[in-house]
Design a protein around this motif. Structure first.
Motif, PDB file in Angstrom:
ATOM      1  N   ALA A 109       0.823  -1.207   0.000  1.00 18.29           N
ATOM      2  CA  ALA A 109       0.000   0.000   0.000  1.00 18.29           C
ATOM      3  C   ALA A 109       0.859   1.261   0.000  1.00 18.29           C
ATOM      4  O   ALA A 109       0.482   2.283  -0.576  1.00 18.29           O
ATOM      5  N   VAL A 110       2.036   1.200   0.622  1.00 22.32           N
ATOM      6  CA  VAL A 110       2.912   2.371   0.689  1.00 22.32           C
ATOM      7  C   VAL A 110       3.602   2.622  -0.646  1.00 22.32           C
ATOM      8  O   VAL A 110       3.617   3.754  -1.154  1.00 22.32           O
ATOM      9  N   PHE A 111       4.180   1.566  -1.239  1.00 19.39           N
ATOM     10  CA  PHE A 111       5.000   1.738  -2.431  1.00 19.39           C
ATOM     11  C   PHE A 111       4.275   1.402  -3.736  1.00 19.39           C
ATOM     12  O   PHE A 111       4.877   1.522  -4.811  1.00 19.39           O
ATOM     13  N   ARG A 112       3.017   1.007  -3.679  1.00 20.89           N
ATOM     14  CA  ARG A 112       2.241   0.678  -4.882  1.00 20.89           C
ATOM     15  C   ARG A 112       3.023  -0.293  -5.749  1.00 20.89           C
ATOM     16  O   ARG A 112       3.254  -0.079  -6.940  1.00 20.89           O
ATOM     17  N   ARG A 168      -6.402  -0.095  -7.812  1.00 22.93           N
ATOM     18  CA  ARG A 168      -7.699   0.533  -7.501  1.00 22.93           C
ATOM     19  C   ARG A 168      -8.280   0.029  -6.184  1.00 22.93           C
ATOM     20  O   ARG A 168      -9.079   0.711  -5.549  1.00 22.93           O
ATOM     21  N   ILE A 169      -7.875  -1.167  -5.756  1.00 23.59           N
ATOM     22  CA  ILE A 169      -8.480  -1.784  -4.572  1.00 23.59           C
ATOM     23  C   ILE A 169      -7.800  -1.361  -3.277  1.00 23.59           C
ATOM     24  O   ILE A 169      -8.468  -1.003  -2.302  1.00 23.59           O
ATOM     25  N   ILE A 170      -6.481  -1.406  -3.276  1.00 24.60           N
ATOM     26  CA  ILE A 170      -5.758  -1.195  -2.011  1.00 24.60           C
ATOM     27  C   ILE A 170      -5.707   0.289  -1.679  1.00 24.60           C
ATOM     28  O   ILE A 170      -5.665   1.142  -2.575  1.00 24.60           O
ATOM     29  N   PRO A 171      -5.718   0.635  -0.385  1.00 25.47           N
ATOM     30  CA  PRO A 171      -5.624   2.046   0.012  1.00 25.47           C
ATOM     31  C   PRO A 171      -4.246   2.600  -0.292  1.00 25.47           C
ATOM     32  O   PRO A 171      -3.274   1.867  -0.425  1.00 25.47           O
ATOM     33  N   ASN A 172      -4.181   3.913  -0.396  1.00 20.73           N
ATOM     34  CA  ASN A 172      -2.913   4.586  -0.703  1.00 20.73           C
ATOM     35  C   ASN A 172      -2.354   5.178   0.586  1.00 20.73           C
ATOM     36  O   ASN A 172      -2.864   6.173   1.104  1.00 20.73           O
ATOM     37  N   LEU A 173      -1.315   4.546   1.114  1.00 23.81           N
ATOM     38  CA  LEU A 173      -0.676   5.024   2.337  1.00 23.81           C
ATOM     39  C   LEU A 173       0.604   5.762   1.971  1.00 23.81           C
ATOM     40  O   LEU A 173       1.533   5.170   1.425  1.00 23.81           O
ATOM     41  N   ARG A 174       0.654   7.042   2.253  1.00 27.65           N
ATOM     42  CA  ARG A 174       1.841   7.825   1.917  1.00 27.65           C
ATOM     43  C   ARG A 174       2.700   8.019   3.161  1.00 27.65           C
ATOM     44  O   ARG A 174       2.192   8.357   4.224  1.00 27.65           O
TER      45      ARG A 174
END
Length: 795
Positions: free
Chosen positions: A589-592, A752-758
């Motif tokens: 989720a962090v690094f896509r 598209r599914i996983i959340p985007n954690l920055r």
């Protein structure tokens, strides 16, 4: 949120400091009023040893608590020598008169079993069992041991020629508070000055960590009254807290200084540092906390108490890095970036004093008043005072002119060599893990000159090694027929290989249970003793007691420890799998990316496995044991889980800090080659400095006497050394080079599914938009930094 938090703390330093002071005072008052109540009782759900303990508790009283110790005597003229016997008898009466203490004397009726009957020391060695109430906690039991030793001295028995008297049992041993963490702090002083270029910045970094650790230790003290917290938990909390506290503060401070050098106003720089490095710190710290709290799912109070204690300490030092550090930056203002001669001299003297404290060289503590004198002398006089002279620092090199950039390019040009070679080293180091044996060390692993170890050795000399860990077979009875069945069991036990002797069953005071005492031929930590316990349970007892209706259970401290180890061993892989699975999902989720988290999981397994391999070689096999003061023994069963939980979070910290910079460069330039080298060059210095400090802080605990502390300290130090050097500096850049742009591949549907954690926030525009909020001399300080000048008002 992160930017606003950092800037608010920067603008309101006195409010933040007052809040932390109130927090510390409250914790100190609670700890002083409530006091500590550390416990070390082991229990395993639905185990046979637990059921045996229930029988002992119900029918034999405190005998089922497995706490207490012994007074062991050796007399060259024999323990029945009239002068020796009369003095010892008076001593045993005096100890028995203590509150909640019962002594089973070898001079009591039926006490001849406590006098060695065979071998070269027959009649010369005797043991008086000291049973204490379960109301005693670890600290109180340790104090009781010291009081018993005082009574021995007063009795004068040690003055009789040829007589040796020792106090045995881990409960009565007591533990000295750790001092070796001061060695790590002494080293940290110099590394931090080199890394951040300022004595004040070094002091802020160390001070933030120490405050958090201190409050954490007070919190553990209070917690020990609510949960089962082992006495080793505060030491582990100090160890972990110092390491991660300095690490987190250094990462944030380093990013703050980067933004200032890039032209940010100090207020913007604080906000940007928390919105970038601060996110990494929160991400890593939360990961450590969650991993440690995962130990609560094991269902064992002993393990849960250790995990909860460490989690509290990490959470507090993380909060300190995110709030207290920005506040101190706001308070120090332009003093953060310069170093004067007086500061270097005072810091060096303080480091010498810390080293002396850690090594027990007390005369070196005199360096403290000398450091104070240097600071006072440097505060008076005009600019010509040599102590006030500012030390100039070299301007940072461009990233592509640094040795770290050149190292990355060398690694990338020989990517296959470094990737395969580094992995091979990790696999080789991890190989001893296949011989890992979980179990507990015992008093035989205490320092040879301690009274606990000498008592252990005397018992082994007089009664055999198994006498230090007898097995207790208990059963509830309803009449003479049951006692006769147990008597037949005694005969079967005496015919069993590995059993030296089994006593006849003796009934409980209420006549509703009976107990057989079994003396193994091997010591408590020996693998043959573990085999014997399983043989008794699976073969001997079912054969001897089949059809009698009597449920005979194998209990006692040794059986407890075996059941405890088996319980944790059966759940260890589940815990590891859950943690690694969670890390994969978080990093994805962090690094896509699918590739980056997969590599991270594999590297975590290999680096932690390598540290386990080192522990097996040193602590289980005894390699370099004479140098480190370590006796071979099994690896404590809770150590692998604790190490894994902590190291997982620390490695995630480095992983996020390094790879986020690489990804930042890749997104900016689209160059998969130089983005790796630029990311490494931007982060390697701070990673190396933080790792070096943690290695020494953790490694210094190897000098402590307690084996568990040595184990944990060396395990953490080894894993950090492997992770920050071999993995981050060699394997990561080489594998990133080999995979190129594929490192950042993620299927569109999954994206598209996983959340985007920055973990890297949105950076503010470079400039001084907030200079109106600063004091005039602070604006001047920023302008001087931009022109490469030393600030005139630095302290």
């Amino acid at each position: 949120m992160y930017t606003a938090l950092g800037q608010w703390c920067f603008r309101n330093p006195w409010r933040v400091l007052a809040g932390w002071l109130g927090f510390a005072v409250t914790a100190a008052l609670l700890a002083a009023i409530i006091g500590a109540s550390y416990g070390a009782a082991l229990s395993t759900p639905d185990s046979e040893s637990d059921r045996a303990a229930d029988v002992l508790d119900a029918h034999f009283g405190d005998l089922g608590s497995n706490i207490g110790g012994s007074i062991v005597v050796k007399s060259s003229s024999g323990v029945d020598d009239p002068a020796v016997r009369s003095t010892l008898a008076e001593l045993f009466v005096a100890v028995d008169a203590l509150d909640d203490v019962t002594v089973n004397s070898p001079y009591d009726p039926g006490g001849r079993q406590f006098i060695a009957q065979h071998g070269p020391h027959a009649g010369q060695i005797a043991v008086a069992e000291v049973q204490i109430s379960r109301s005693f906690n670890v600290d109180e039991a340790g104090g009781l041991g010291e009081h018993i030793d005082e009574l021995i001295e007063r009795s004068g028995v040690r003055k009789i020629p040829g007589v040796q008297v020792e106090v045995g049992g881990a409960w009565l041993s007591g533990q000295e508070p750790p001092e070796t963490e001061a060695i790590g702090l002494a080293f940290a002083v110099f590394v931090l000055i080199a890394a951040v270029g300022s004595v004040v910045a070094m002091g802020v970094t160390v001070g933030t960590a120490i405050i958090g650790v201190g409050i954490g230790a007070l919190g553990i003290t209070v917690l020990s009254n609510v949960f089962t917290v082992p006495d080793v938990a505060p030491t582990l909390g100090v160890m972990i807290g110092l390491g991660v506290g300095i690490d987190y503060a250094l990462i944030i401070l380093n990013r703050y200084r980067e933004w200032v050098r890039s032209g940010f106003g100090p207020l913007d720089a604080v906000g940007a540092a928390l919105d970038s490095a601060g996110r990494s710190v929160v991400f890593a710290g939360a990961t450590v906390v969650v991993s440690l709290l995962g130990l609560l799912l094991m269902g064992l109070p002993f393990v849960a108490g250790m995990g909860l204690s460490a989690a509290i300490t990490v959470a507090i030092v993380m909060a300190g890095s995110m709030t207290l550090l920005p506040a101190v930056l706001g308070l120090m203002r332009n003093r953060m970036t310069t170093t004067r001669v007086r500061g270097i001299l005072a810091a060096s003297l303080v480091s010498v004093a810390l080293l002396g404290f850690g090594l027990g060289i007390r005369p070196l503590l005199a360096a403290i008043p000398v450091a104070v004198a240097v600071l006072v002398a440097g505060a008076v006089g005009g600019p010509r005072n040599p102590l006030r002279r500012i030390l100039h620092h070299r301007q940072p090199k461009p990233l592509r002119a640094t040795a770290w950039y050149r190292l990355s390019r060398v690694v990338q040009r020989r990517a296959w060599l470094f990737a395969l070679g580094g992995t091979a080293v990790l696999v080789l180091a991890a190989a001893p893990v296949f011989a890992l044996r979980l179990g507990f060390s015992d008093e035989g692993n205490f320092p040879p000159d301690s009274t606990t170890r000498q008592a252990y050795d005397l018992i082994a000399d007089g009664f055999g090694p198994g006498a230090n860990g007898p097995l207790l077979i208990v059963a509830e009875t309803s009449g003479n027929q049951d006692l006769l069945a147990l008597l037949e069991l005694t005969d079967a036990l005496n015919r069993t290989e590995g059993v030296v002797a089994a006593s006849p069953p003796f009934p409980s005071p209420d006549g509703q249970a009976a107990m057989i005492r079994v003396l193994p031929a091997t010591g408590p930590q020996d693998a043959d003793t573990e085999t014997l316990v399983h043989t008794l349970r699976d073969q001997v007892i079912p054969t001897a007691m089949g059809g009698t209706g009597v449920d005979a259970l194998v209990g006692g401290s040794v059986a407890f420890q075996i059941d405890f180890s088996d319980y944790l061993a059966g759940r260890m892989l589940i815990f590891f799998g859950a943690v690694l699975g969670a890390s994969f999902l978080l990093l994805m989720a962090v690094f896509r990316s699918l590739v980056v988290p997969l590599k991270a999981v594999i590297m975590n397994m290999l680096s932690i496995g390598a540290s386990y391999g080192v522990l097996v070689a040193i602590f289980q096999w005894g390699w370099f044991g004479s140098v480190l003061g370590i006796q071979p023994a099994p690896i404590e069963p809770f150590i692998p889980m604790m190490l894994f939980a902590v190291l997982f979070g620390l490695s995630m910290d480095y992983e996020v800090f390094l790879l986020s910079r690489m990804k930042e460069e890749y997104e900016r330039t689209g160059d998969p080659v130089n983005s790796v080298a630029d990311g490494l060059a931007a982060t390697a210095r701070v990673i190396t400095a933080a790792a070096a400090i943690m290695i020494v802080v953790f490694g210094s605990f190897v000098l402590e006497e307690e084996r568990v502390v040595k184990l944990f300290g060396l395990g953490l130090a080894t894993a950090i050394a492997i992770d920050a050097t071999l993995v981050r500096m060699l394997i990561v850049p080489s594998t990133m080079e080999l995979l190129g742009a594929r490192n950042w591949w993620l299927p569109a549907w999954l994206d598209r599914i996983i959340p985007n954690l920055r973990v890297e926030g949105e950076l503010p525009d470079i400039g001084h938009a907030d200079d109106e909020d600063l004091e005039p001399e602070h604006v001047e300080h920023v302008e001087q930094l931009e022109h490469g000048e030393e600030p005139e008002h630095a302290g």
